[in-house]
Design an enzyme around this catalytic site. Structure first.
Site, PDB file in Angstrom:
ATOM      1  N   ALA A 133      41.279  36.175  26.318  1.00  0.00           N
ATOM      2  CA  ALA A 133      40.045  36.912  26.067  1.00  0.00           C
ATOM      3  C   ALA A 133      38.891  35.936  25.878  1.00  0.00           C
ATOM      4  O   ALA A 133      38.774  35.295  24.830  1.00  0.00           O
ATOM      5  CB  ALA A 133      40.202  37.803  24.829  1.00  0.00           C
ATOM      6  N   THR A 167      42.245  41.246  31.322  1.00  0.00           N
ATOM      7  CA  THR A 167      43.427  41.539  32.126  1.00  0.00           C
ATOM      8  C   THR A 167      44.668  41.586  31.243  1.00  0.00           C
ATOM      9  O   THR A 167      44.880  40.704  30.421  1.00  0.00           O
ATOM     10  CB  THR A 167      43.609  40.474  33.215  1.00  0.00           C
ATOM     11  OG1 THR A 167      42.444  40.473  34.063  1.00  0.00           O
ATOM     12  CG2 THR A 167      44.839  40.755  34.067  1.00  0.00           C
ATOM     13  N   GLU A 250      43.127  28.214  37.626  1.00  0.00           N
ATOM     14  CA  GLU A 250      42.820  29.639  37.792  1.00  0.00           C
ATOM     15  C   GLU A 250      42.088  29.877  39.102  1.00  0.00           C
ATOM     16  O   GLU A 250      42.380  30.844  39.829  1.00  0.00           O
ATOM     17  CB  GLU A 250      41.966  30.133  36.621  1.00  0.00           C
ATOM     18  CG  GLU A 250      41.638  31.617  36.713  1.00  0.00           C
ATOM     19  CD  GLU A 250      40.776  32.112  35.555  1.00  0.00           C
ATOM     20  OE1 GLU A 250      40.421  33.309  35.557  1.00  0.00           O
ATOM     21  OE2 GLU A 250      40.442  31.301  34.666  1.00  0.00           O
ATOM     22  N   GLN A 344      38.951  48.308  59.566  1.00  0.00           N
ATOM     23  CA  GLN A 344      38.247  48.918  60.701  1.00  0.00           C
ATOM     24  C   GLN A 344      39.183  49.108  61.891  1.00  0.00           C
ATOM     25  O   GLN A 344      39.160  50.147  62.556  1.00  0.00           O
ATOM     26  CB  GLN A 344      37.057  48.046  61.101  1.00  0.00           C
ATOM     27  CG  GLN A 344      36.200  48.598  62.233  1.00  0.00           C
ATOM     28  CD  GLN A 344      35.331  49.768  61.789  1.00  0.00           C
ATOM     29  OE1 GLN A 344      35.137  49.966  60.595  1.00  0.00           O
ATOM     30  NE2 GLN A 344      34.829  50.534  62.742  1.00  0.00           N
TER      31      GLN A 344
END
Length: 387
Positions: A133, A167, A250, A344
């Protein structure tokens, strides 16, 4: 030249594919709709040796380095998983490194081996879940400006403030939390491990998101939460440095998720265009479609090569933050283009929840935001250019 194709890493890929086929793919759609992955998945991943990849054996991990983690992440997505699954199952990849570093003596002694026994080992064994956090409701990427405070009160800290976009925040048993213990800016930040259930610690609403549906996200609030001084990670006011140290890993992980998602979407589009017929001919027989697929394949493979090169040099201690930022932005941009074009090419089917490419279309959008936005990465690159 990268070293991700060693015999050991080929075995790691095979292990990951087997795990995905048996334990994940039959259930992933259900988890997407449930808004989280089950706690039991962590234990299963630990039993087969995947959960602890990249963490030293002496703290309960499976060994390996950043490149091993890259291999696992890439194979999860290439096997039909998603970046949301990676975020949910491997949140400890951003929650634990600070604790491990403190125990290894790379930070001043405090909150070291005891935190490993209480939090690191159980998490790598799949019996606990940890989260990180840092981000706050009004702060975004401004880590140095965080406002959650921790005031010393004898053998405890009194924590007050709030965090957002966390998360695994709903499922987490503990949260490695960035707090302000000193003055303004970066020099006054520390890390505290705050357990769920501590009086005053509230997990707020489950945040509904565009993508990453199987990864639970939460708001957290702290009202005079008493946290033992022994739950501090490293020395007081060294938290900002600890956070910055882990940003490279990360960002490489997010870059890996991006190029792997692009690769997977090329595969999905290729299969669709071979099978789908229009006006009596397969889509893939049309030059326009073939050339577009060739362009998408080139973008995905180029991004992969660059990210793996930077990851290899990060592992060797050679790459700088500028290169990591460029790798992340390169992979994210390639992913955005490839996924959009792949959907697409799927036509109307690509817009349905039944289409895997639809999930990737939603999930990829967070990759240019998480771990530092594209704009923050550009600022890092600009500084590296001495602008």
């Amino acid at each position: 030249m990268t070293t991700v194709n060693t015999p050991e890493r080929r075995q790691l890929r095979e292990l990951t594919r087997t795990f995905m086929a048996k334990e994940v793919l039959p259930h992933l759609d259900d988890w997407e709709r449930a808004g989280e992955v089950p706690r039991e998945l962590h234990a299963t991943a630990a039993q087969v040796g995947l959960l602890g990849i990249g963490f030293p054996e002496e703290v309960g991990g499976s060994g390996g380095d950043l490149l091993d983690s890259v291999v696992v992440t890439e194979e999860i997505i290439r096997s039909g998983g998603s970046s949301g699954l990676v975020a949910a199952l491997f949140t400890h990849g951003i929650a634990l490194p600070h604790l491990v570093a403190a125990s290894a003596g790379t930070q001043a002694p405090s909150g070291g081996s005891d935190l490993v026994e209480r939090y690191v080992r159980p998490t790598l064994a799949g019996t606990m879940i940890g989260a990180l956090a840092v981000t706050e409701p009004g702060g975004g990427s401004d880590v140095a400006g965080l406002r959650t405070t921790a005031r010393r009160d004898g053998d405890h800290y009194l924590v007050n403030g709030a965090k957002a976009y966390i998360t695994s925040g709903h499922r987490a048993d503990f949260v490695t939390t960035a707090v302000r213990t000193g003055g303004s800016e970066a020099g006054g930040i520390s890390l505290l491990v705050i357990e769920k259930g501590m009086p005053g610690f509230t997990v707020g609403r489950r945040m509904e998101k565009l993508g990453w549906h199987c990864s639970d996200t939460a708001e957290l609030s702290f009202a005079d939460v008493r946290v033992p001084v022994g739950n501090r990670v490293g020395a007081e006011n060294t938290g900002f440095f600890s956070i910055m140290q882990n940003f490279a890993a990360e960002r490489i992980s997010l870059a890996t998720q991006a190029y792997a998602t692009a690769q997977r979407c090329v595969e999905l589009a290729l299969g669709w265009c071979r099978d789908r017929e229009t006006f009596g001919r397969p889509l893939a027989s049309r030059q326009l479609v073939r050339h577009r697929l060739a362009e998408l394949h080139t973008r995905a493979e180029s991004a992969r090569s660059y990210v793996l090169d930077v990851a290899t040099r990060v592992t060797a201690g050679e790459a700088e933050m500028t290169e990591v930022a460029m790798a992340k932005n390169t992979a994210v941009a390639a992913c955005a283009e490839v996924v959009d074009a792949a959907l697409q090419l799927h036509g109307g089917f690509g817009y349905l929840r039944d289409a895997e490419v639809e999930r990737h279309y939603r999930d990829q959008r967070i990759l240019s935001i998480g771990g530092g936005t594209t704009e923050i990465m550009n600022e890092i690159i600009a500084k590296g250019m001495e602008l």
